[in-house]
Design a protein around this motif. Structure first.
Motif, short mmCIF file in Angstrom:
data_model
loop_
_atom_site.label_atom_id
_atom_site.label_comp_id
_atom_site.label_asym_id
_atom_site.label_seq_id
_atom_site.Cartn_x
_atom_site.Cartn_y
_atom_site.Cartn_z
N LYS A 72 0.83 -1.21 0.00
CA LYS A 72 0.00 0.00 0.00
C LYS A 72 0.85 1.25 0.00
N TYR B 20 -0.12 5.55 0.79
CA TYR B 20 -1.20 6.50 1.05
C TYR B 20 -0.65 7.91 0.85
N LEU C 101 -3.65 4.89 -2.29
CA LEU C 101 -4.84 5.62 -1.85
C LEU C 101 -4.54 7.11 -2.01
N HIS C 102 -5.36 7.77 -2.79
CA HIS C 102 -5.16 9.20 -3.05
C HIS C 102 -6.52 9.88 -3.11
N TYR D 232 -8.22 11.88 7.57
CA TYR D 232 -7.37 10.93 6.84
C TYR D 232 -7.69 9.50 7.21
N MET E 97 -9.94 5.97 4.69
CA MET E 97 -9.56 4.56 4.60
C MET E 97 -10.80 3.68 4.49
N TRP F 126 -4.03 0.29 5.60
CA TRP F 126 -3.49 1.60 5.18
C TRP F 126 -2.56 2.23 6.21
N VAL G 170 -0.72 7.89 6.83
CA VAL G 170 -0.43 8.60 5.59
C VAL G 170 1.08 8.51 5.34
#
Length: 951
Positions: free
Chosen positions: A32, A34, A73-74, A565, A569, A586, A589
């Motif tokens: 992952k 982030y 993840l964005h 944030y 998720m 996740w 960040v």
RNA sequence: GCCGCGAUGGUGGAAUCGGUAGACACGAAGGACUUAAAAUCCUUUGGCCCGAAACGGCUGUGUGGGUUCAAGUCCCACUCGCGGUACCA
């Protein structure tokens, strides 16, 4: 074929949307990553060209990571509660929800045009009840927790209650507002209400009378980070100090952990320093001073325990609890007058006016070491909120005490050998002690330690660490924010049950405070809590038996942005803020991008909030943002015309920029901002200027060549005037009032999203501030057009070694750049490669080229990738692998220096030994010329780099 | 005041490990194509000097010192600009 960016970009954006290209799953075998952009507030002005800078950078990085095989993840969402929408509502009656909705729609439209790879399915909005449910939930958890200093974490309040009933406050080591002392029996004997009052002293979310920043113009309290130089950050209204009953969050309990955590995260040093300063840890001592002639004492805090022998007076903060105990009847009137004067001063006056003020209380304290009696004063240079609100003044070694002593003519006793205190104090913590009893002869550092020991042994005081960081005031007297899930029973607050959340923001008929001065929620009719049925009911039903009034304040802006944030998720989860699975996947960040203006606000609060949730076991990491990059600001580049104001001025004549230093105009012109959109390359569009505003309709000009242009247009045409009016320019903040705002939509319209993205990166290093100058955008646009034409017909021919070298040079450069967030240097690399490859339209070269370009210019890259015969998306491709073998050259160039000056270069076979390089250089025909008959003293050969001959 | 960041051509900037300063782009000047314009392409472009020419000389990265064979880069002192913070004892 023409490079029709509009058609290409719209077509691919549509297709990516249809194919849900950017949808991200929480289940994947891939590692992952982030990437997060700071939560935008959707303002009515829309985005200007400075806003997307960070978004483009994070988008490039996200796409790069994706091409490298990560599940990225964005997400994007909106910090939708806030003052501007509410102020607008007050002015226009338009519901803030409507305005906010509209502004978000505009933001999303602007963002989508630039082609970001956000998974919009994960969008969150702070004003959405499904979202703020979790903000309210966290608040309830904070209310029901206290902070234990022994375990260094938040604990359920029930633990504290059972501790009290067994031990009272004995050996209690917890975060608290003030130090209380009671026995188990006393606790058990307290009424329910009294118990609740006592617990408030410990809860992490607590209600207390606190000195707050009150902003009359906004009608609300503001947090310290929302005030700058005595004015509100939003709107610039004056702020004053007031004591009010407010919700606060015990952020200070986490001060040490917030400090320690900084060592484990990858942020810039400047940002960490700002946070360290804001937290402001200082080690010192608390010391008790007895009152002369009374059986009373008070406690002060000092970091200079070594200076006790030099204390010549004491000072209390005007708000100090001690004041009323200390003032003697003879001085009461004078003190009252002073206190009134202080309370009337605004924060701004206090900051700008630094003159020494204060008043004598009539009482004396006794120095515990010298037994001398010293006067006690009150002055506003001592702050109530820090330490104990009382100080021992050592004028010889503290500049503030010194100023005060000089003003009131109090004695100054120097304590350090050789320190001259006749003109100013000696503040440095260095030197050898004197006039200090048993400390004499010691170094300051040792003296501080010795005195700390002495204080503890004699029971005069104790060693103590203080923090500048204050608890965050959490109430706002506003409408457009999260309602507190709180109702009041017998004056004490109670939390609404978790399963009844969210408590929805009620409708009101107006957004102003009520006539009785209550916050806007006082206007809501449906705003009472029925405890039996667990629901909101009409407030006329309040009987204080089963129906109770609800809290009228709302939460501040940082409430909703402190844990957003986490919600990304798992944003559709209605059971928990974030599921354990999603959080475990996740984690935190990895890369957070945003402005440094959040250093002391959002970035402290969300670290605090996250640590609290970590203590609860809700999240698995105790720091939310592993790596953080601050993007620089994009400044505006303003243009000016120069109005002539000298003799005979009509007030409507304008002088071209390069003439204004001539004697006839010097200091006789006045610069006036002109809309940058009617100026191109600093040349004014005169017709556009004349029709820009009515006052300029008949404007006359003195042009660059000195000729004048009158308002009689036919006359000008007849004279065939070809000279131009040149505007002056300056770098300023981008703002409407300077007429220098450039809108990304206009740029996308004129050049396309790919050009805008490339140009924003091309402007300069991400972290640095730089001015926006539309003039340069043509360069990157030309590059894309050349590239487009080059890829007209892709062939399957075998690439040459030269072409492979160009490609792999590019792979190496761009990969390094992205990994190091040096996006600005990648654009020239692409240009250079394109230039080297301009005749090449081979698939083996252009396909990897397209993949390299995809993070930067996703649309044109997709088009080229498909021209190469691919069906899938370039954004699902693989990042090209660097093969060093293509970069190997068989010769090596050496610049040859004489005394450090390069004179010529030689080319030798690669891996020529050092000695051989030396003899080749010495045998070179030009060498003799530069030696001028002399002998080289020394020849330095740095293999693979350079040759330097020292003469 | 304190803390942090920065200063390189007319402009934005490059030089990633101390190794050819000014890459790349804009702007400007000149030229080609064109009836013309736009677009495109080519040449020149830090400053100064010598010269018919140059793969010629000098100088040059805010200022002044220093270290080094070699400094935009490292060290010391300073100037200016930007951002943060402000009586935190």
């Amino acid at each position: 074929m023409e490079y029709n960016f509009k058609e290409i970009e719209q077509r691919w954006q549509q297709r990516w949307k249809e194919e849900q290209l950017y949808k991200v799953s929480n289940r994947s075998d891939k590692p992952k990553y982030y990437v997060l952009d700071m939560f935008p507030y959707p303002s009515g002005a829309g985005l200007h060209v400075g806003h997307p800078l960070g978004y483009i950078a994070s988008d490039i990085y996200s796409r790069y990571k994706r091409l490298c095989g990560y599940n990225v993840l964005h997400p994007m969402g909106f910090d939708a509660y806030g003052l501007p929408a509410e102020q607008y509502a007050i002015q226009t009656g338009q519901h803030p929800e409507v305005t906010t909705e509209k502004n978000i729609a505009r933001y999303k439209e602007q963002l989508s045009k630039i082609g970001f790879c956000y998974d919009w399915d994960r969008e969150v909005r702070t004003c959405d009840p499904d979202y703020y449910k979790w903000t309210q939930w966290a608040f309830c958890k904070m209310f029901n927790s206290y902070y234990c200093n022994n375990s260094r974490k938040a604990q359920p309040i029930e633990n504290l209650i059972s501790y009290f009933s067994e031990h009272g406050t004995q050996n209690l080591n917890v975060a608290q507002t003030e130090e209380l002392s009671f026995t188990a029996e006393e606790w058990q004997g307290m009424t329910e209400k009294r118990k609740q009052e006592v617990l408030m002293n410990y809860r992490i979310a607590y209600l207390a009378d606190t000195k707050v920043n009150w902003c009359p113009a906004l009608g609300t309290v503001l947090a310290n980070d929302e005030v700058s130089e005595g004015l509100s950050v939003r709107g610039g209204h004056p702020v004053e100090q007031r004591v009010m009953r407010q919700w606060s969050l015990r952020v200070s309990a986490y001060a040490q952990r917030l400090l320690d955590g900084l060592d484990r995260i990858d942020w810039t040093d400047s940002l960490k320093d700002t946070q360290r300063n804001w937290i402001g840890r200082s080690e010192g001592a608390e010391m008790r001073f007895r009152l002369a002639g009374k059986d009373m004492s008070f406690t002060i805090f000092t970091t200079r325990a070594d200076t006790v022998f030099g204390v010549t007076f004491m000072v209390l903060a005007p708000e100090s609890e001690y004041v009323k105990q200390v003032v003697t009847p003879e001085h009461q009137a004078e003190v009252d007058e002073y206190l009134t004067w202080v309370s009337r001063r605004t924060e701004r006056e206090r900051i700008s006016d630094r003159k020494v003020t204060g008043v004598f209380t009539g009482s004396y304290a006794v120095n515990p070491l010298t037994e001398q009696e010293i006067p006690i004063y009150i002055s506003d240079y001592v702050l109530a909120g820090y330490g104990t609100g009382a100080i021992m003044a050592v004028p010889a070694h503290d500049s503030r005490d010194y100023a005060f002593a000089r003003h009131f003519d109090l004695p100054v006793i120097p304590l350090i050998e050789g320190a001259d205190v006749s003109e100013q104090s000696f503040d440095a913590k260095e030197g050898i002690m004197m006039n200090s009893g048993f400390l004499n002869g010691m170094q300051v550092k040792d003296a501080i330690a010795a005195m700390k020991r002495y204080i503890e042994e004699k029971g005069i005081g104790r060693v103590r660490v203080n923090y500048r960081l204050r608890d965050a005031i959490f109430s706002r007297q506003r409408y457009w924010g999260e309602p507190f899930p709180v109702y009041y029973k017998d004056g004490m607050p109670y939390m609404i049950q978790e399963d009844c959340l969210p408590l929805r923001l009620p409708e009101v008929d107006k957004f102003l405070p009520t006539e009785t001065g209550e916050p806007p929620l006082g206007n809501a009719q449906l705003w009472a809590w029925d405890e039996k049925n667990n629901k909101v009911v009409d407030k006329s039903l309040v009987d204080n038996k089963s129906v109770f009034p609800l809290e009228l304040c709302t939460m501040p802006g940082f409430a909703g942005s402190s844990a957003y944030y986490l919600r990304y998720m798992d944003n559709h989860n209605s059971e928990t803020l974030v599921s354990k699975d999603a959080n475990d996947y996740w984690q935190q960040v990895d890369l957070y991008l945003g402005g440094s203006e959040h250093a002391t606000g959002h970035l402290i609060y969300s670290r605090f909030w996250n640590k609290f949730l970590f203590d609860l076991g809700v999240v698995c990491k105790d720091e939310p943002f592993l790596k953080l990059i601050n993007q620089g600001m994009i400044q505006g580049r303003s243009n000016f015309v120069y109005r002539y104001i000298g003799e005979g001025a009509t007030g409507n004549m304008y002088i071209s920029a390069n003439l204004i230093d001539k004697p006839e105009y010097k200091e006789k012109v006045q610069p006036i901002h002109v809309d940058v959109n009617i100026v191109h390359n600093d040349i004014l569009d005169i017709d556009a200027f004349r029709s820009w505003m009515p006052e300029y309709r008949d404007a006359e000009f003195v042009l660059e060549d000195g000729t004048s242009l009158t308002s009689d247009i036919s006359n000008d045409q007849a004279s065939g005037n070809t000279a131009a009016y040149i505007c002056g320019w300056a770098i300023e903040k981008m703002s409407k009032s300077m007429f220098n705002v450039v809108n990304p939509d206009d740029m996308v319209e004129r050049y396309g999203a790919d050009t805008l993205r490339l140009y924003e990166m091309f402007l300069g290093p991400l972290e640095m501030s730089k001015p926006w100058d539309t003039n340069g955008i043509d360069g990157v646009h030309r590059f894309l057009r050349r590239l487009w034409n080059q890829c007209e017909n892709i062939t399957g021919d075998e690439p040459t070694a030269e072409e492979l070298r160009s490609l792999h040079k590019l792979i190496k450069k761009v990969t390094w750049d992205i990994e190091n967030f040096s996006f600005n240097t990648s654009i020239p690399a692409f240009m250079i490669a394109q230039n080297e490859l301009q005749k090449c339209s081979k698939r083996a070269i252009m396909e990897p080229f397209a993949v390299l370009l995809a993070p930067f210019a996703p649309h044109i890259a997709e088009e080229i990738y498909h021209r190469c015969g691919n069906e899938g998306s370039v954004h699902n491709a693989q990042w090209p692998q660097l093969e060093e073998k293509y970069l190997v050259e068989d010769t090596q160039k050496y610049p040859v220096q004489f005394n450090g000056k390069v004179r010529f270069t030689i080319e030798v076979p690669k891996d020529t030994p050092r000695e051989e390089v030396e003899s080749i250089v010495l045998a070179h025909a030009d060498t003799a010329k530069y030696l001028q008959g002399g002998q080289p003293k020394k020849v330095i050969v740095v293999p693979g780099r350079i040759v330097n001959i020292v003469m």
